[in-house]
Design a protein around this motif. Structure first.
Motif, mmCIF file in Angstrom:
data_model
loop_
_atom_site.group_PDB
_atom_site.id
_atom_site.type_symbol
_atom_site.label_atom_id
_atom_site.label_comp_id
_atom_site.label_asym_id
_atom_site.label_seq_id
_atom_site.Cartn_x
_atom_site.Cartn_y
_atom_site.Cartn_z
ATOM 1 N N TYR A 1 0.825 -1.212 0.000
ATOM 2 C CA TYR A 1 0.000 0.000 0.000
ATOM 3 C C TYR A 1 0.856 1.259 0.000
ATOM 4 O O TYR A 1 0.633 2.187 -0.764
ATOM 5 C CB TYR A 1 -0.917 0.006 1.226
ATOM 6 C CG TYR A 1 -2.069 -0.961 1.135
ATOM 7 C CD1 TYR A 1 -3.259 -0.590 0.513
ATOM 8 C CD2 TYR A 1 -1.988 -2.242 1.665
ATOM 9 C CE1 TYR A 1 -4.328 -1.470 0.420
ATOM 10 C CE2 TYR A 1 -3.056 -3.132 1.580
ATOM 11 C CZ TYR A 1 -4.215 -2.742 0.956
ATOM 12 O OH TYR A 1 -5.260 -3.612 0.859
ATOM 13 N N SER B 1 -13.513 -5.923 4.782
ATOM 14 C CA SER B 1 -12.387 -4.992 4.812
ATOM 15 C C SER B 1 -12.519 -4.129 6.065
ATOM 16 O O SER B 1 -13.627 -3.888 6.545
ATOM 17 C CB SER B 1 -12.367 -4.115 3.561
ATOM 18 O OG SER B 1 -13.556 -3.358 3.456
ATOM 19 N N GLU C 1 -13.519 1.231 0.649
ATOM 20 C CA GLU C 1 -12.615 1.618 -0.441
ATOM 21 C C GLU C 1 -11.220 0.991 -0.336
ATOM 22 O O GLU C 1 -10.240 1.541 -0.839
ATOM 23 C CB GLU C 1 -12.503 3.147 -0.557
ATOM 24 C CG GLU C 1 -13.827 3.868 -0.714
ATOM 25 C CD GLU C 1 -14.637 3.391 -1.914
ATOM 26 O OE1 GLU C 1 -14.060 2.756 -2.829
ATOM 27 O OE2 GLU C 1 -15.852 3.642 -1.945
ATOM 28 N N THR C 2 -11.135 -0.143 0.332
ATOM 29 C CA THR C 2 -9.897 -0.908 0.370
ATOM 30 C C THR C 2 -10.268 -2.382 0.537
ATOM 31 O O THR C 2 -11.386 -2.699 0.981
ATOM 32 C CB THR C 2 -8.979 -0.463 1.522
ATOM 33 O OG1 THR C 2 -7.792 -1.249 1.529
ATOM 34 C CG2 THR C 2 -9.662 -0.617 2.869
ATOM 35 N N TYR D 1 -6.744 -3.811 -3.951
ATOM 36 C CA TYR D 1 -7.717 -2.763 -4.280
ATOM 37 C C TYR D 1 -7.496 -1.537 -3.415
ATOM 38 O O TYR D 1 -7.370 -1.624 -2.201
ATOM 39 C CB TYR D 1 -9.152 -3.257 -4.076
ATOM 40 C CG TYR D 1 -10.173 -2.175 -4.350
ATOM 41 C CD1 TYR D 1 -10.559 -1.874 -5.646
ATOM 42 C CD2 TYR D 1 -10.712 -1.420 -3.314
ATOM 43 C CE1 TYR D 1 -11.467 -0.852 -5.912
ATOM 44 C CE2 TYR D 1 -11.621 -0.396 -3.562
ATOM 45 C CZ TYR D 1 -11.990 -0.121 -4.868
ATOM 46 O OH TYR D 1 -12.889 0.892 -5.134
ATOM 47 N N GLU D 2 -7.437 -0.396 -4.055
ATOM 48 C CA GLU D 2 -7.366 0.901 -3.378
ATOM 49 C C GLU D 2 -7.977 1.920 -4.329
ATOM 50 O O GLU D 2 -7.633 1.956 -5.513
ATOM 51 C CB GLU D 2 -5.924 1.276 -3.045
ATOM 52 C CG GLU D 2 -5.729 2.659 -2.492
ATOM 53 C CD GLU D 2 -6.324 2.856 -1.107
ATOM 54 O OE1 GLU D 2 -6.738 3.991 -0.801
ATOM 55 O OE2 GLU D 2 -6.362 1.886 -0.332
ATOM 56 N N ASP E 1 -8.226 -4.386 2.357
ATOM 57 C CA ASP E 1 -7.358 -4.801 3.455
ATOM 58 C C ASP E 1 -8.193 -5.409 4.588
ATOM 59 O O ASP E 1 -9.042 -4.736 5.175
ATOM 60 C CB ASP E 1 -6.566 -3.605 3.967
ATOM 61 C CG ASP E 1 -5.415 -4.001 4.877
ATOM 62 O OD1 ASP E 1 -5.396 -5.156 5.343
ATOM 63 O OD2 ASP E 1 -4.530 -3.160 5.133
ATOM 64 N N GLU F 1 -5.817 4.322 4.166
ATOM 65 C CA GLU F 1 -6.311 3.344 3.196
ATOM 66 C C GLU F 1 -7.749 3.706 2.837
ATOM 67 O O GLU F 1 -8.553 4.061 3.679
ATOM 68 C CB GLU F 1 -6.236 1.931 3.772
ATOM 69 C CG GLU F 1 -4.803 1.431 3.882
ATOM 70 C CD GLU F 1 -4.722 -0.030 4.297
ATOM 71 O OE1 GLU F 1 -5.441 -0.846 3.695
ATOM 72 O OE2 GLU F 1 -3.957 -0.336 5.214
ATOM 73 N N GLY F 2 -8.043 3.619 1.564
ATOM 74 C CA GLY F 2 -9.341 4.054 1.061
ATOM 75 C C GLY F 2 -9.268 5.432 0.438
ATOM 76 O O GLY F 2 -10.107 5.794 -0.382
#
Length: 452
Positions: free
Chosen positions: A11, A335, A339-340, A48-49, A342, A160-161
């Motif tokens: 990330y 998650s 929007e992530t 995904y990010e 993780d 993150e996001g």
């Protein structure tokens, strides 16, 4: 244009690479993971990010990003090397093995290089690590003293996001430098960003990062303690409490369309924090402080409180429907935040494991988390994950929201909640409006909403 090599393409590493490439630098992403290297070179993000995929494709088209395995020749041919490898905790203490490996590679690469080379540590490390671990290892393997190569600590403040937005528009740039030349070279790297720069020592820069994460984590835990009071008090809703608190000008915040801004984003009650930073960094700073003979009771209390949040959510569910054995429970969100993808130390995952332990039949939904991601990190977890929301809630005895994905607001619509066997909704992120369910069969329970 600077030529930059970045060791670590997670990330932090990949986001940093793309932000620096976007202002015209040539960036080499170095990673030991063959799959990541292949994925990046094919312009496909390995995780995904939000916004990451589009920017990666653009930088690949402009030939400003190349991924490769760690290579001494590549490092030698660059001007700057950024270390952005993971720093996990083991037994609540920071684990520096990846940092040491990266430092050895850099040291070996610089041994036969005459030109000045700047090394920047981006990984989160406890005070003293950049100077006494990274610097000393590079010095040992390069046979150069620190100063013959530059050394800086430049912490990241990426959420993150929204990591791409944060990287392209930082609110401040912290530069901890070994000496004046190191600091000046690091400043040049960021001059096009035109943001405030804080120039300080290596150790201060390291501590700034931990202080930042510990503060936000503690605010979240404080918020959840207030929620506990609200749940045990007649006719109190924690959302009303925070609506008033968020308008306090001393928090340097005003409410925009009822959405908190600034520091008040962390004064919201929910089912706890997770991810790759707050859990490990709070544990690491407590361990570091103890090594100095310093006690951190507030941060320790925040850690303990956060660890209890999934259990508190389970208690709400059990009060709502009784025994969980054999009942179908839908968990919305794996998650740790929207929007992530993780799922590291995600409250949703921890809560799901509690459901399994209580013999519930669990089905999970998440817009981006896939079954293979879950089984890779938690191989013993055998649950069904679907990306179809209606399928997930169909004939469910209860739905529990553990991640604030925007699409979960669809539960406010009658044609959605009518799919459930029992219309019981446990809102662990307080994203739904309770008043919508008045005069309906829906039993709505929200974290911090009176249970009396």
């Amino acid at each position: 244009m600077k030529k930059i090599s970045i060791i670590g393409s997670g990330y932090v590493g990949l986001t940093t690479a793309l932000s620096l490439a976007s202002v015209g630098n040539m960036v080499f992403c170095l990673d030991i993971d063959d799959k990541k290297v292949t994925s990046i070179n094919k312009a496909k993000t390995p995780f995904y990010e939000l916004g990451l995929q589009d920017l990666l494709q653009k930088m690949i088209r402009e030939k400003l990003i190349i991924a490769a395995k760690p290579d001494q020749k590549i490092i030698q041919e660059t001007d700057i090397t950024i270390i952005a490898v993971p720093t996990p905790t083991k037994k609540n203490t920071i684990h520096l093995e990846f940092i040491k490996q990266a430092s050895q590679i850099v040291g070996k690469s610089l041994k036969n290089k005459d030109k000045y080379h700047l090394v920047i540590v981006k990984s989160t490390v406890i005070p003293g690590t950049t100077r006494n671990v990274v610097g000393q290892i590079i010095s040992q393997y390069s046979q150069k003293i620190i100063g013959e190569f530059g050394l800086c600590m430049n912490p990241e403040f990426l959420r993150e996001g929204s990591a791409i937005s944060d990287a392209l528009n930082p609110d401040r740039i912290v530069i901890g430098a070994f000496d004046i030349r190191s600091g000046n070279e690091c400043k040049k790297l960021y001059q096009s960003f035109k943001k405030p720069m804080i120039n300080t020592t290596l150790e201060t820069a390291e501590l700034i990062k931990y202080t930042s994460n510990a503060l936000y984590a503690t605010l979240i835990s404080f918020s959840n303690e207030i929620a506990q009071i609200c749940q045990s008090t007649i006719d109190v809703d924690v959302e009303d409490v925070w609506s008033a608190i968020h308008l306090d000008h001393r928090l340097i915040s005003t409410s925009i369309k009822n959405m908190p801004v600034g520091i008040t984003k962390y004064l919201r009650s929910g089912c706890g924090y997770g991810g790759s930073c707050f859990p490990k960094d709070t544990r690491a700073i407590v361990s570091f402080a103890e090594s100095l003979g310093v006690n951190l009771p507030i941060i320790k209390s925040g850690i303990i409180d956060n660890n209890k949040q999934p259990k508190y959510l389970l208690n709400i569910l059990q009060k709502a429907i009784g025994s969980l054995s054999g009942k179908k429970i839908t968990v919305l969100g794996l998650s740790f935040k929207p929007e992530t993808d993780d799922i590291r130390e995600s409250p949703g995952v921890i809560f799901t494991r509690l459901l399994i332990k209580n013999h519930a039949h669990v089905i999970c939904h998440d817009p981006v988390v896939k079954t293979e991601m879950l089984t890779r990190q938690y191989p013993k977890m055998r649950i069904k994950i679907t990306n179809n929301l209606l399928e997930a809630i169909s004939n469910s005895d209860a739905v529990v929201i553990t991640t604030a994905w925007e699409e979960y607001r669809l539960l406010e619509k009658k044609n959605v909640w009518k799919k459930m066997k029992l219309p019981v909704i446990i809102d662990g992120r307080r994203i739904l409006s309770p008043h919508i369910f008045q005069n309906t069969p829906v039993k709505y329970y929200g974290v911090g909403r009176s249970l009396i």
